[in-house]
Scaffold this motif. Structure first.
Motif, PDB file in Angstrom:
ATOM      1  N   GLY A  21       6.763   5.621   3.161  1.00 47.80           N
ATOM      2  CA  GLY A  21       6.778   4.128   3.863  1.00 47.80           C
ATOM      3  C   GLY A  21       5.621   4.052   4.846  1.00 47.80           C
ATOM      4  N   GLN A  22       5.821   2.770   5.523  1.00 48.78           N
ATOM      5  CA  GLN A  22       4.763   2.294   6.471  1.00 48.78           C
ATOM      6  C   GLN A  22       4.268   3.416   6.978  1.00 48.78           C
ATOM      7  OE1 GLN A  22       6.042  -1.194   8.208  1.00 48.78           O
ATOM      8  NE2 GLN A  22       4.147  -1.293   9.336  1.00 48.78           N
ATOM      9  N   ALA A  23       3.150   3.358   7.427  1.00 49.51           N
ATOM     10  CA  ALA A  23       2.367   4.459   8.399  1.00 49.51           C
ATOM     11  C   ALA A  23       2.457   3.733   9.980  1.00 49.51           C
ATOM     12  CB  ALA A  23       1.153   4.712   8.151  1.00 49.51           C
ATOM     13  N   HIS A  24       1.830   4.532  10.680  1.00 49.02           N
ATOM     14  CA  HIS A  24       1.974   4.291  12.203  1.00 49.02           C
ATOM     15  C   HIS A  24       3.194   3.552  12.630  1.00 49.02           C
ATOM     16  CE1 HIS A  24      -2.027   5.068  11.271  1.00 49.02           C
ATOM     17  NE2 HIS A  24      -2.373   3.877  10.576  1.00 49.02           N
ATOM     18  N   VAL A  25       4.379   3.928  12.479  1.00 50.96           N
ATOM     19  CA  VAL A  25       5.458   3.479  13.051  1.00 50.96           C
ATOM     20  C   VAL A  25       5.938   4.761  13.880  1.00 50.96           C
ATOM     21  CG1 VAL A  25       8.037   2.798  12.858  1.00 50.96           C
ATOM     22  CG2 VAL A  25       6.183   2.122  11.143  1.00 50.96           C
ATOM     23  N   ALA A  26       5.416   4.894  15.133  1.00 54.78           N
ATOM     24  CA  ALA A  26       5.684   6.205  15.956  1.00 54.78           C
ATOM     25  C   ALA A  26       7.153   6.291  16.372  1.00 54.78           C
ATOM     26  CB  ALA A  26       4.687   6.157  16.997  1.00 54.78           C
ATOM     27  N   PRO A  49       3.761  -6.170   2.908  1.00 52.99           N
ATOM     28  CA  PRO A  49       2.571  -7.127   2.613  1.00 52.99           C
ATOM     29  C   PRO A  49       2.161  -6.964   1.170  1.00 52.99           C
ATOM     30  CG  PRO A  49       1.729  -5.166   3.379  1.00 52.99           C
ATOM     31  CD  PRO A  49       3.198  -4.870   3.422  1.00 52.99           C
ATOM     32  N   LYS A  50       1.753  -8.210   0.708  1.00 49.41           N
ATOM     33  CA  LYS A  50       1.025  -8.215  -0.676  1.00 49.41           C
ATOM     34  C   LYS A  50      -0.549  -8.159  -0.054  1.00 49.41           C
ATOM     35  CE  LYS A  50      -0.215 -10.738  -4.650  1.00 49.41           C
ATOM     36  NZ  LYS A  50       0.069 -11.983  -5.513  1.00 49.41           N
ATOM     37  N   GLY A  51      -0.950  -6.740  -0.560  1.00 46.56           N
ATOM     38  CA  GLY A  51      -2.417  -6.442  -0.271  1.00 46.56           C
ATOM     39  C   GLY A  51      -2.603  -5.264   0.791  1.00 46.56           C
ATOM     40  N   ARG A  52      -3.452  -5.129   1.457  1.00 47.98           N
ATOM     41  CA  ARG A  52      -3.725  -3.977   2.417  1.00 47.98           C
ATOM     42  C   ARG A  52      -2.519  -3.504   2.970  1.00 47.98           C
ATOM     43  NH1 ARG A  52      -8.689  -2.110   3.515  1.00 47.98           N
ATOM     44  NH2 ARG A  52      -8.104  -1.738   5.630  1.00 47.98           N
ATOM     45  N   PHE A  53      -2.091  -2.076   2.797  1.00 45.56           N
ATOM     46  CA  PHE A  53      -0.920  -1.554   3.370  1.00 45.56           C
ATOM     47  C   PHE A  53      -1.096  -0.034   3.840  1.00 45.56           C
ATOM     48  CE2 PHE A  53       3.793  -0.430   3.128  1.00 45.56           C
ATOM     49  CZ  PHE A  53       4.091  -0.994   4.244  1.00 45.56           C
ATOM     50  N   ALA A  54      -0.788   0.209   4.931  1.00 42.93           N
ATOM     51  CA  ALA A  54      -1.330   1.541   5.521  1.00 42.93           C
ATOM     52  C   ALA A  54      -0.011   2.472   5.265  1.00 42.93           C
ATOM     53  CB  ALA A  54      -1.683   1.550   6.960  1.00 42.93           C
ATOM     54  N   GLU A  55       0.049   3.514   4.706  1.00 38.99           N
ATOM     55  CA  GLU A  55       1.361   4.130   4.289  1.00 38.99           C
ATOM     56  C   GLU A  55       1.117   5.452   4.337  1.00 38.99           C
ATOM     57  OE1 GLU A  55       2.150   2.075   0.648  1.00 38.99           O
ATOM     58  OE2 GLU A  55       0.847   3.182  -0.488  1.00 38.99           O
ATOM     59  N   ARG A  56       2.479   6.305   4.234  1.00 44.16           N
ATOM     60  CA  ARG A  56       2.334   7.740   4.314  1.00 44.16           C
ATOM     61  C   ARG A  56       2.438   8.143   3.095  1.00 44.16           C
ATOM     62  NH1 ARG A  56       6.056   9.935   8.324  1.00 44.16           N
ATOM     63  NH2 ARG A  56       7.642   9.216   6.950  1.00 44.16           N
ATOM     64  N   TRP A  57       1.866   9.425   2.930  1.00 44.54           N
ATOM     65  CA  TRP A  57       2.158  10.392   1.574  1.00 44.54           C
ATOM     66  C   TRP A  57       2.325  12.003   2.130  1.00 44.54           C
ATOM     67  CZ3 TRP A  57       2.959   7.963  -3.204  1.00 44.54           C
ATOM     68  CH2 TRP A  57       2.567   6.754  -3.068  1.00 44.54           C
ATOM     69  N   ASN A  58       3.204  12.274   1.391  1.00 42.71           N
ATOM     70  CA  ASN A  58       3.164  13.791   1.518  1.00 42.71           C
ATOM     71  C   ASN A  58       2.874  14.362   0.174  1.00 42.71           C
ATOM     72  OD1 ASN A  58       6.049  16.050   2.140  1.00 42.71           O
ATOM     73  ND2 ASN A  58       3.821  16.321   2.497  1.00 42.71           N
ATOM     74  N   HIS A  59       2.072  15.484   0.285  1.00 36.01           N
ATOM     75  CA  HIS A  59       1.668  16.333  -1.219  1.00 36.01           C
ATOM     76  C   HIS A  59       2.653  17.146  -1.253  1.00 36.01           C
ATOM     77  CE1 HIS A  59      -1.552  17.995  -3.818  1.00 36.01           C
ATOM     78  NE2 HIS A  59      -0.780  17.427  -4.706  1.00 36.01           N
ATOM     79  N   THR A  60       3.965  16.780  -1.715  1.00 36.33           N
ATOM     80  CA  THR A  60       5.179  17.633  -1.789  1.00 36.33           C
ATOM     81  C   THR A  60       5.037  18.989  -2.832  1.00 36.33           C
ATOM     82  OG1 THR A  60       6.035  15.628  -1.793  1.00 36.33           O
ATOM     83  CG2 THR A  60       7.687  17.570  -1.581  1.00 36.33           C
TER      84      THR A  60
END
Lengths: 85, 925
Positions: A21-26, A49-60
């Protein structure tokens, strides 16, 4: 199938990752000090957003590390990534 | 029956059956070409209208000739290799799955390359060669048994040799290169993000695996997918004997089959003239060429050309017997009937933009060809040849070579020499094509736009008449383009007919969305080896073999196989579970508890970390002691529960529910990495390191004392919620005094490889009854212990479960704490975990059943109070009972509620969720 650039392992198939999901939601510094509405915003509200979106990923299925990436949600292009902490 | 095979055509004979009759074809035939060679015209009945249909095309765009054979429920006769003994049946009406299991083997291959070329026609072969010259790793995939694209269909020459020979020789030379792979009979059917393409390779029934799925990641892609000839909508255009002109040419040149004896050609462009010439040379009489344009092209000898004419009717119910033509735009129409058994149609050409469009490419309308061509795209892809509207052989070769070189260069390779394309015979420049989509008429009832869905121009006009404007809406309203062929021939035609009806240009309407798969792919193919036992990993404990020998059925818990109960001779599940429950409550039982998740949490900040993760305090736990804990999500809802064992100041062993072990480890790692990286804590999954045997019942202390003579087992020396390292049955063991049944109980943990020895020692005492997960569930439910994921569903707080005591009031914060102060989590009508006792003690409520307040059902919508989460028969309560989540449940003790089951309203009394030994008197034995 996205090709996601893991900062530790290099480009890998999307199937190896979990989306976070969205990144930088501390996590709030002091949850007790927040109003119900502010706390609800932290819990339930995310950008879409439609467009640039900072999000989190985990290389599970790889190094199991979390990282952030900026993806264009309209084109699926991953433009930048950063390592958490 | 007369053979329609050209004189002198060589081929090894192949016998086959179709619709119960025996025929003979030749090696290299498709079922379609063999049927045509035998003069079979009607091969199907249309699904909705039951109209007779014939073979219409020669490859994957075929809409009519669908057959069943073996376990294959729906195959195209035009792509099906004729094999000795093939027994096929025409598909009349809808398809039907075979009832026989598919015993074929299917495999998967993952591949990477610098340049993937899709299609081995002139453009594709030129592209692959040009790319390979640079040293790039190249894969070229082609869906046909014989490569060359249209070359075997048209019999054109390349470099002075027949095109098919040039294609075969060039591909063979490519295949000899170490960095090139040639995949034939391989359809690329999906184009996904970041140049991930998926293809199916059909290797045939004799191959080790019948089909393989290729998942290819390519730096660059060259799409050389060719074009499909376009049909025209006119009255009776579905009769057997109506066929695309280029397809008829393919039957002549590829298979030596004449699809008819006397043909009328109906065309808007020059390409059908070449088809007419080849058919005439092979012996088909060309009765007339009906050209919609006022200026006709050069006709083959003896053929009459009717410029500015159209086909207005087709005679013959079971197949074409005559064709009626008329001057297209004259008031005094002079209809003329021409005798013929074959009507060839060419409405121009549609570039195959399917994969390009799947790649996210924008399409552009090209006025010259009257169709859509590739426009801009963000993926790393080139399009070459007919797929982008280049329709001459020389043009395709040059275009392909240029695309291949561009692709290799973009992938980082240097183009050192320009690949010189081989020579081709001079081609006359084509006259501009005319664009005619439908022949105007007063009645559009047999102007078919989609043969496979029986959709006519009249149906499309009904849709536009109902106010539909978008081709996507018309598609869904009429079903045009939704059949097996996914609108390969009907898609653009439907758009054009919508344009005609609305008076809008085709360019404004566009096409419907192209989606994978381009060709049908079997589920068995996609599943590959991941079927049956290999569908998902199966996890078994080190005691598994014992459970198998003792006849336990297994319950699936996540990937784990857990013994469910151990039936004795003559016992059903109910009897076995009641016996096992009775044994634990009155004597002693043992269960394999090895599947519980176990996470080793260590580091200087481990205690602080667990304080933040669990709702209750863990840092105050003494070394040697055990505490039950609950984890919540930040929204305050229960996520998991289990016990925490403190092994040292800086080391804990956390247990999780069986199904949630991986999720809990992920959860811990997420918080450690993303929010609390300053905490020095390390988490390791140790689930499989241990075998765990739960020993439960008033007799458990004596059994343990016998097996562990070195352990002081009295209640004072070994109190509840503590653990001891000792030896049990001579094995190094950790014994925890915890209970999930309310009885005196121990969990004995040993190295996984000692698990079976421990279990056999326990069973060797002769007094212990083995019990399974069902008995464990009954015993815990009698005590009101919830199972996370069964009695909870992500909307349940600890307070809802009656577990306020597990939520710390002292800790400044933990995950979920803030949410317990939200108005929503303190609503009095929240659903609480309660017990239910049916008025009829023999009545077992189904789990999931709803609860209502009244003895008669009100009008819908019926207000429900909650639902049953667990339901069992109880040996000790002498009644059935249930756990349920009920709105305001704790304020309803003693109330009678009703469970609607069919026509019945089953009355139940609300009780505490703790139904047995509420004071906990049995805990110490």
């Amino acid at each position: 199938m996205l090709l996601i650039p893991c900062p530790w392992c290099g480009p890998r198939d999307e199937a190896e990752f979990h989306y976070g999901g969205q990144a930088h939601v501390a996590y709030p510094e002091n949850p007790a000090a927040l109003s119900d509405e502010e706390w609800a915003r932290y819990l339930f509200f995310r950008d879409n957003p439609k467009g640039r979106f900072a999000e989190r990923w985990n290389h599970t299925a790889g190094c199991r590390r979390w990282f952030n990436a900026v993806r264009n949600t309209a084109t699926n292009e991953i433009e930048a990534r950063e390592v958490t902490a | 029956m007369t053979s329609r095979r050209m004189t002198g055509w060589q081929g090894e004979p192949v016998r086959f059956r179709f619709d119960g009759r025996d025929y003979e074809g030749v090696r290299g035939d498709t079922l379609a070409s063999a049927l045509l060679a035998n003069g079979v015209r009607t091969v199907a009945a249309s699904p909705a209208l039951g109209r007779p249909r014939g073979i219409y095309a020669a490859w994957t765009e075929e809409p009519n000739a669908l057959v069943r054979y073996g376990v294959e429920p729906m195959a195209q006769a035009t792509t099906l290799d004729l094999a000795e003994g093939l027994d096929a049946t025409s598909l009349r009406g809808r398809g039907r799955l075979s009832e026989e299991p598919d015993t074929g083997r299917y495999d998967a291959v993952y591949a990477h390359c610098d340049v993937l070329v899709v299609g081995a026609g002139p453009a594709g072969i030129a592209a692959a060669t040009a790319a390979a010259e640079t040293g790039a790793r190249v894969i070229i995939a082609d869906d046909r048994p014989i490569a060359g694209g249209s070359l075997p269909d048209t019999a054109e020459t390349v470099g002075g040799v027949p095109g098919a020979e040039w294609a075969a020789a060039t591909l063979a030379a490519l295949d000899d290169r170490p960095d090139v792979r040639v995949l034939s009979r391989t359809s690329v059917f999906g184009y996904y993000d970041d140049n991930h393409l998926v293809a199916v390779e059909r290797r045939g029934v004799d191959a080790y695996s019948r089909e393989r799925v290729w998942r290819i990641r390519a730096r660059r892609v060259v799409l050389a997918t060719g074009a499909h000839e376009r049909p025209i909508a006119f009255a009776g255009n579905d009769r057997p004997g109506v066929m695309l002109a280029a397809s008829a040419r393919a039957y002549v040149n590829r298979h030596g089959v004449l699809p008819g004896e006397r043909a009328v050609v109906f065309t808007t462009n020059d390409s059908a003239y070449a088809a007419a010439r080849d058919l005439a040379a092979a012996g088909v009489e060309i009765a007339a060429i009906v050209d919609t344009r006022e200026t006709a092209g050069p006709a083959p000898d003896g053929a009459e050309v009717l410029a500015g004419h159209v086909v207005t009717a087709v005679g013959g119910e079971e197949g074409v017997t005559s064709v009626t033509v008329s001057a297209s735009d004259r008031e005094d129409r002079d209809d003329r009937e021409i005798e013929a058994d074959l009507l060839l149609v060419s409405g121009g050409w549609n570039p195959l933009v399917h994969l390009f469009s799947q790649a996210g490419g924008e399409l552009r309308h090209d006025d010259g060809i009257g169709s859509f061509v590739p426009g801009s795209v963000r993926q790393a892809v080139e399009v070459a040849g007919a797929a982008r509207g280049v329709f001459t052989l020389a043009g395709c070769l040059e275009d392909g070579a240029a695309a291949g070189a561009r692709a290799a260069e973009a992938a980082g390779f240097r183009v050192e020499s320009v690949f010189e394309t081989p020579g081709t015979p001079a081609e006359e420049p084509a006259a501009p094509a005319g664009h005619l989509w439908l022949v105007p008429s007063a009645d559009y009832g047999t102007h078919f736009v989609d043969l496979q869905r029986d959709v006519t121009v009249a149906d499309v006009m009904k849709a536009t008449g109902a106010g539909l404007r978008s081709v996507e809406h018309v598609k869904r309203y009429t079903t045009a383009g939704t059949a097996h062929d996914q609108g390969k021939l009907s898609g653009v035609l439907t758009s054009a007919v919508v344009g005609h009806a609305l008076g809008l240009p085709l360019a404004d309407l566009g096409t419907t969305t192209f989606r994978a798969p381009y060709v049908p792919v079997g589920f068995a193919t996609l599943a590959g080896r991941d079927r049956g036992a290999l569908h998902d990993p199966v996890r078994t404990t080190s005691l598994h073999e014992w459970h198998v020998v003792y006849g336990a059925p297994f319950e699936n818990v996540g990937q784990w196989k857990r013994p469910w109960y151990y039936p004795r001779a003559g016992e059903d599940m109910e009897a076995a579970v009641l016996r096992e429950c009775h044994a634990v409550r009155t004597a002693v039982g043992a269960m394999d508890a090895s599947t519980l998740g176990k996470i080793d949490v260590q580091g200087p900040d481990a205690a602080e970390f667990l304080d933040r993760i669990y709702t209750n305090m863990m840092s105050t736990l003494k070394v040697g002691a055990i505490r039950y804990g609950v984890m919540c999500r930040p929204d305050g809802m229960v996520f998991d529960d289990g016990t925490v064992i403190r092994l040292a100041d800086d080391r804990f062993l956390v247990t999780t529910t069986t199904g949630n072990a991986a999720a809990v480890l992920d959860w811990m790692e997420e918080w450690l990495q993303t929010e609390w990286p300053q905490l020095r804590v390390y988490c390791t999954s140790v689930t499989e390191h241990w075998a765990t045997v739960a020993l439960a019942g008033p007799g458990s202390r004596d059994v343990l004392a016998g097996l562990a003579p070195g352990l002081a087992v009295d209640a004072a020396s070994f109190p509840f919620m503590t653990w001891r390292d000792t030896e049990v049955a001579g094995l190094a063991a950790r014994v925890c005094r915890i209970s999930f049944s309310g009885e005196l109980a121990y969990e004995i943990n040993v190295n996984a490889w000692d698990g079976l020895a421990l279990w056999e020692a326990v069973m060797g005492t002769g007094v212990v009854t083995p019990y399974g997960t069902e008995t464990m569930h009954v015993l815990r439910a009698e005590k009101g212990y919830p199972i996370v994921g069964q009695d909870t569903d992500g909307t349940v707080t600890p307070a809802d479960l009656g577990m306020d005591w597990v939520v710390s009031k002292k800790k400044p914060d933990f995950i979920g704490k803030r949410s317990f102060a939200r108005a929503d989590t303190s609503r009095p009508d929240r659903k609480h975990l309660v017990g239910l006792l049916p008025a009829d003690a023999g009545r077992l409520l189904p789990e999931g059943a709803h609860l209502v307040e009244t003895s008669t059902l009100p009008e819908p919508p019926v207000p429900t109070l909650g639902h049953v989460t667990s339901s069992y028969r109880s040996a000790v309560l002498d009644s059935t009972f249930a756990l349920a989540l009920v709105s305001g449940g704790r304020d309803r003790m003693g109330e009678v509620l009703y469970v609607p089951l069919g026509d019945e309203q089953v009355p139940v009394t609300v009780t505490s969720h703790i139904l047995y030994d509420p004071e906990g008197a049995r805990r110490d034995g």
